[in-house]
Structures are given as structure tokens and as C-alpha cells.
Design an enzyme around this catalytic site. Sequence first.
Site, PDB file in Angstrom:
ATOM      1  N   LYS A 162       0.857  -1.194   0.000  1.00 29.77           N
ATOM      2  CA  LYS A 162       0.000   0.000   0.000  1.00 29.77           C
ATOM      3  C   LYS A 162       0.887   1.235   0.000  1.00 29.77           C
ATOM      4  CE  LYS A 162      -1.815   3.000   2.716  1.00 29.77           C
ATOM      5  NZ  LYS A 162      -1.894   4.172   1.840  1.00 29.77           N
ATOM      6  N   GLU A 203       9.546   1.351  10.757  1.00 31.84           N
ATOM      7  CA  GLU A 203      10.559   2.387  10.486  1.00 31.84           C
ATOM      8  C   GLU A 203       9.840   3.719  10.614  1.00 31.84           C
ATOM      9  OE1 GLU A 203      13.643   1.816  10.080  1.00 31.84           O
ATOM     10  OE2 GLU A 203      13.578  -0.347   9.784  1.00 31.84           O
ATOM     11  N   CYS A 213      13.540  11.121   6.166  1.00 34.37           N
ATOM     12  CA  CYS A 213      13.487  10.773   7.598  1.00 34.37           C
ATOM     13  C   CYS A 213      14.867  10.919   8.243  1.00 34.37           C
ATOM     14  CB  CYS A 213      12.967   9.360   7.763  1.00 34.37           C
ATOM     15  SG  CYS A 213      13.918   8.160   6.822  1.00 34.37           S
ATOM     16  N   GLU A 227       9.180  16.209  15.380  1.00 36.13           N
ATOM     17  CA  GLU A 227       9.570  16.095  13.972  1.00 36.13           C
ATOM     18  C   GLU A 227       8.773  17.083  13.126  1.00 36.13           C
ATOM     19  OE1 GLU A 227       8.319  12.618  11.708  1.00 36.13           O
ATOM     20  OE2 GLU A 227      10.346  12.427  10.913  1.00 36.13           O
TER      21      GLU A 227
HETATM   22  P1  NAD Z   1       2.100   8.359   7.767  1.00 41.35           P
HETATM   23  O1  NAD Z   1       2.382   7.598   9.007  1.00 41.35           O
HETATM   24  O2  NAD Z   1       1.023   9.365   7.771  1.00 41.35           O
HETATM   25  O3  NAD Z   1       1.719   7.353   6.576  1.00 41.35           O
HETATM   26  C1  NAD Z   1       2.561   6.297   6.195  1.00 41.35           C
HETATM   27  C2  NAD Z   1       1.729   5.232   5.506  1.00 41.35           C
HETATM   28  O4  NAD Z   1       0.835   4.667   6.462  1.00 41.35           O
HETATM   29  C3  NAD Z   1       0.848   5.778   4.378  1.00 41.35           C
HETATM   30  O5  NAD Z   1       0.800   4.837   3.343  1.00 41.35           O
HETATM   31  C4  NAD Z   1      -0.516   5.908   5.053  1.00 41.35           C
HETATM   32  O6  NAD Z   1      -1.597   5.864   4.175  1.00 41.35           O
HETATM   33  C5  NAD Z   1      -0.494   4.701   5.980  1.00 41.35           C
HETATM   34  N1  NAD Z   1      -1.412   4.775   7.123  1.00 41.35           N
HETATM   35  C6  NAD Z   1      -1.976   5.877   7.678  1.00 41.35           C
HETATM   36  N2  NAD Z   1      -2.789   5.514   8.704  1.00 41.35           N
HETATM   37  C7  NAD Z   1      -2.712   4.159   8.794  1.00 41.35           C
HETATM   38  C8  NAD Z   1      -3.298   3.193   9.666  1.00 41.35           C
HETATM   39  N3  NAD Z   1      -4.149   3.538  10.628  1.00 41.35           N
HETATM   40  N4  NAD Z   1      -2.977   1.888   9.504  1.00 41.35           N
HETATM   41  C9  NAD Z   1      -2.099   1.509   8.557  1.00 41.35           C
HETATM   42  N5  NAD Z   1      -1.526   2.387   7.673  1.00 41.35           N
HETATM   43  C10 NAD Z   1      -1.820   3.693   7.804  1.00 41.35           C
HETATM   44  O7  NAD Z   1       3.480   8.970   7.324  1.00 41.35           O
HETATM   45  P2  NAD Z   1       3.750   9.959   6.103  1.00 41.35           P
HETATM   46  O8  NAD Z   1       3.259  11.313   6.462  1.00 41.35           O
HETATM   47  O9  NAD Z   1       3.287   9.322   4.842  1.00 41.35           O
HETATM   48  O10 NAD Z   1       5.361   9.965   6.070  1.00 41.35           O
HETATM   49  C11 NAD Z   1       6.146  10.787   6.848  1.00 41.35           C
HETATM   50  C12 NAD Z   1       6.676  10.031   8.049  1.00 41.35           C
HETATM   51  O11 NAD Z   1       7.382   8.878   7.656  1.00 41.35           O
HETATM   52  C13 NAD Z   1       7.677  10.863   8.835  1.00 41.35           C
HETATM   53  O12 NAD Z   1       7.401  10.706  10.211  1.00 41.35           O
HETATM   54  C14 NAD Z   1       9.011  10.229   8.498  1.00 41.35           C
HETATM   55  O13 NAD Z   1      10.017  10.383   9.464  1.00 41.35           O
HETATM   56  C15 NAD Z   1       8.622   8.805   8.346  1.00 41.35           C
HETATM   57  N6  NAD Z   1       9.615   8.075   7.570  1.00 41.35           N
HETATM   58  C16 NAD Z   1      10.418   7.186   8.211  1.00 41.35           C
HETATM   59  C17 NAD Z   1      11.393   6.506   7.502  1.00 41.35           C
HETATM   60  C18 NAD Z   1      12.305   5.511   8.174  1.00 41.35           C
HETATM   61  O14 NAD Z   1      12.977   4.788   7.475  1.00 41.35           O
HETATM   62  N7  NAD Z   1      12.366   5.471   9.483  1.00 41.35           N
HETATM   63  C19 NAD Z   1      11.534   6.733   6.129  1.00 41.35           C
HETATM   64  C20 NAD Z   1      10.704   7.667   5.519  1.00 41.35           C
HETATM   65  C21 NAD Z   1       9.740   8.328   6.235  1.00 41.35           C
END
Ligand code: NAD
Length: 485
Positions: free
Chosen positions: A177, A252, A286, A389
Amino acid sequence: MSDEPFQIRNFIDGQFIEPVGGKYLDNIEPATGKPYSQVPDSDARDVELAVSAAEKAFGDWSRTPAADRSRILLRIADLIERDLEKFARAESIDTGKPLSLARSLDIPRAASNFRFFATAILHTENEAHVTDGIAFNYTLRQPRGIAGLISPWNLPLYLLSWKIAPAIACGNTAIAKPSELTPMTAYLLCEVCREAGLPNGVLNIVHGTGPNVGAAVTAHPKIGTISFTGGTVTGRKVAETCAPMFKKVSLELGGKNPNIVFADADQDAAIAGSLRSSFANQGQVCLCGSRVFVERPAYKDFVERFVEKASQLRLGDPLEATTDQGAIVSKTQLDKVKFYVDLAQQEGGTIALGGAAPKPPNERCQSGYFFPPTVITDLPVSCRVNREEIFGPVITITPFDDEEEVIGYANDTDYGLASSVWTQNLNRAHRVAEKIHTGTVWVNCWLVRDLRVPFGGMKQSGVGREGGEEALRFFTEPKNVCIAT
Ligand code: NAD
């Protein structure tokens, strides 16, 4: 030709199909603020179809010889490279990142992910343990079944392929997804997978929102392995859903990464490196170092030179070759960035650079989501802006007096993803690296990635590790076979 926006389809059982509910979401181009395609607004019914397809495909795929799986993954890597320009353009339009960055970093790395795991599975070893003349044990590593793979918007193809490649290389089938904000490269990947001869049902992609699709994936009893990358708040929800079902989970999550510059560092290198680690992809990596700490003797000079260099970064239309800084991914994310810049001022910070929305770079981008590189000084280490963040082109710079003090600052956060240390003193580099609580410590560099090393966060930046051997272990089940001798 129709004026209707292009509709992305789900990819289930090797076919491009409409979501069961027939609903779509607008996919907005961040540089223009206008919809340019539509993404399926799928739900649990689409996930159910994907589970059936993945279940059906698992038997044959898990028994397919590693060499054959490897050949298909290598072909996928080749085809991504053949279509590099198409992928890079889609990624740039979807995310707002400069086309040059998508072309040089995201897409080549996605191809590398497939190539890396395609060849890694040809070189694995199974352990054997001899028990004192009583028994002989060997470890069988078997694919686990259906893997649910959920990824964010910042590096869409790179992060999704970092999960898909090891999952299917190991013989699992997968339901992925992508973020609903950036679905286009995942769609293109499906076309490539079909052309590469990936059997139907091995990879299924269900588009839609987190609450509708992500939650259905994590809650589905037949999806026993979940690899999630995203924010810490969402990661907690994923963990809560998976825990009662004892799923194998890798998370992650977010970061608030320290970037430490000692006075003995090569200042030119530290400034150039910090510029990248602060503002690459508009600060939406990130691993970006959003808290810069500079040893006091070098502080004033560093701030002056850093601000000067940052002010030269060219903010512009992501599709133009001269652009260094593109658009922020969404209006919501832009508002979040602005909120934190306001908060920084309330918390006593000084805006040394940026801080206000810029003039749109051209006619096409009049309604785009742009924000300039922003540098904030004079903030207390423990304030909200230094702890939460932001995930945008906003960094703080703070002076420090000695090593112990800055290690305390670096660790004074709930996160523990990555850090950078700039120093010419080798002993200090080792000492500091050992004491910082982050999953990765870069010394005199940033974002140097070797796909064999463990990758992941400590504390609220996640649990589990991706990369190399760690990923092969995550996506397989080790079974001990004990034979009496
Ligand atoms: P997000 O948590 O809003 O969404 C991530 C994914 O999860 C999306 O596909 C979203 O649709 C899905 N999602 C949302 N609610 C969900 C639920 N209840 N159950 C399952 N899936 C759900 O994050 P974002 O805004 O898309 O990305 C930014 C974040 O990602 C930042 O916090 C960043 O630090 C983090 N990030 C971490 C890494 C790492 O390797 N640690 C890498 C890239 C980004």
C-alpha cells in the site's frame, strides 16, 4: 483525447482493476496544487481480493527456485532503469521533489534494491549446529506467506521497493500500500513487473488511505508479516493492531536527527554535508539532520557561512533543471511547517534565514506548496521545535561547549533514527558514535548507504531493522530441524 484525469488502478492478481467501491481520490501535484490524476479510494473489500490472489500465488512462488526468482527481479531492475526518465518524472510530479533528484537518487536506488535482493538470495547460507554427538540441527529459512508492506510519500518508489524486493525475493507474496499522496511510481512498477514476467498475485498493490486500506492490511488475519514505514503516531496504531495477532512487524518511524559539528572538523565539508542533510528533498527525508549543534569556537562562522550557502539554493519548479528546492508534498504538510516556524518564534527563536512563504517560482506553480530553506537559532534545546519532527526545510542551529554536553543534547529526544558527527579527531568520532542513541551514525558524511548494513531506528524511531541480512531474516521463518545421531 479525453480531458478526464488519468485514473490509476489497483494491481491485483496481475490485472489492473477498479476499486470495488468505484471511488477515487484526487491526486494533487504539489508544485501546482492541482489534481493531475486520480487514485483508487479502496477499502477492505479490495484488500480481501488481494489476499485471495496472494494466497493463491504463494504455493508456486514459494517453491520457485531462487535462481528463477532472482532472474525475474533482475529483469524488474533492468526495466526500471530502461524507463528511468518516465519513473523520475512521475516521482517528481507526485512528490514535488526536483526531477534531478528523482533521476539521480530515488529511481536508481529503487533499481538497486531489486538487484541487491535478487543476487542476495543466491548467496545465503543455512546454519548447522552439531550437539555433542547427540543430534545434528540445521536451520531451514522458509518464506512466511503474505507480507503487508506500507510506505510513506517522501521517497515513494525507493521505500516501497526496499520492502517489495526482499519480501518477494525470499518467496513471499506481497500486498503493498503506497501512500495515497504519491501513488504514481507504484503504478508504473506494476507495469514493469508484468513485463518482467512476475507471476500473477505475487505482488498486489492496493491504493487508498491509511484508515481504509492500511488498517485493513494490518488487521487481516492472513497477512502475518507487516513492514511499515511512516510516522511514529501511525506506527503505534499498526503495532496495536498487530500485537494481539502476534504478527511479525518491522516499524521504520520518524526522527529528529542531530547533526554535530566539532570545531576541529573540516568546516567546508561540514557545511556542504550539513546543507544536504538539512534540505535534501526539502528536508523531507526521515534521515535529515534537523538539529544542528556546532561547537562554540566554530559557531558564529558556521552559522554565517551556512546561511549564505543555504540562501543560494534555488527554489523552483521541480521539473526545471536548475531547481535545488522543489515543493512541499501537500498543503497539510506545508501548514505543519508554517506552524512550527511560528512556534519557533513564540519559543524565542531567531529566524536567520527563510521563515516565510516565497513568491511562486513561475506561472505554472502559482498555487503550489513552496517553502524556503529556513534556519532558526537561539532556541533552547528542550523546546518543542527541537523535540518534535517537522519534516520540512526547517532546521535549528545551537552552540555547545563540550563533548558530554552535546551527547546529552543529541540524546535528549524520544527519537533515535540517525545522526551525523563532523570531526577530524578519530578517537572522538568513535567515542561519540558509541554514545549516541541512533540506529545509524554517519561520521564526516551523510546518507551514504550500503544496502548490506542494518538500517532502522532506536527508541520511538522504530523497531526491527531493514537492509541486507536483516531483511532476509525478517521475511523468512527460521525452522530448526533436529536429527538425532
Ligand atoms: P504516515 O504515518 O502518515 O503514513 C505512512 C503510511 O501509512 C501511508 O501509506 C498511510 O496511508 C499509511 N497509514 C496511515 N494511517 C494508517 C493506519 N491507521 N494503519 C495503517 N496504515 C496507515 O506517514 P507519512 O506522512 O506518509 O510519512 C512521513 C513520516 O514517515 C515521517 O514521520 C518520516 O520520518 C517517516 N519516515 C520514516 C522513515 C524511516 O525509514 N524510518 C523513512 C521515511 C519516512
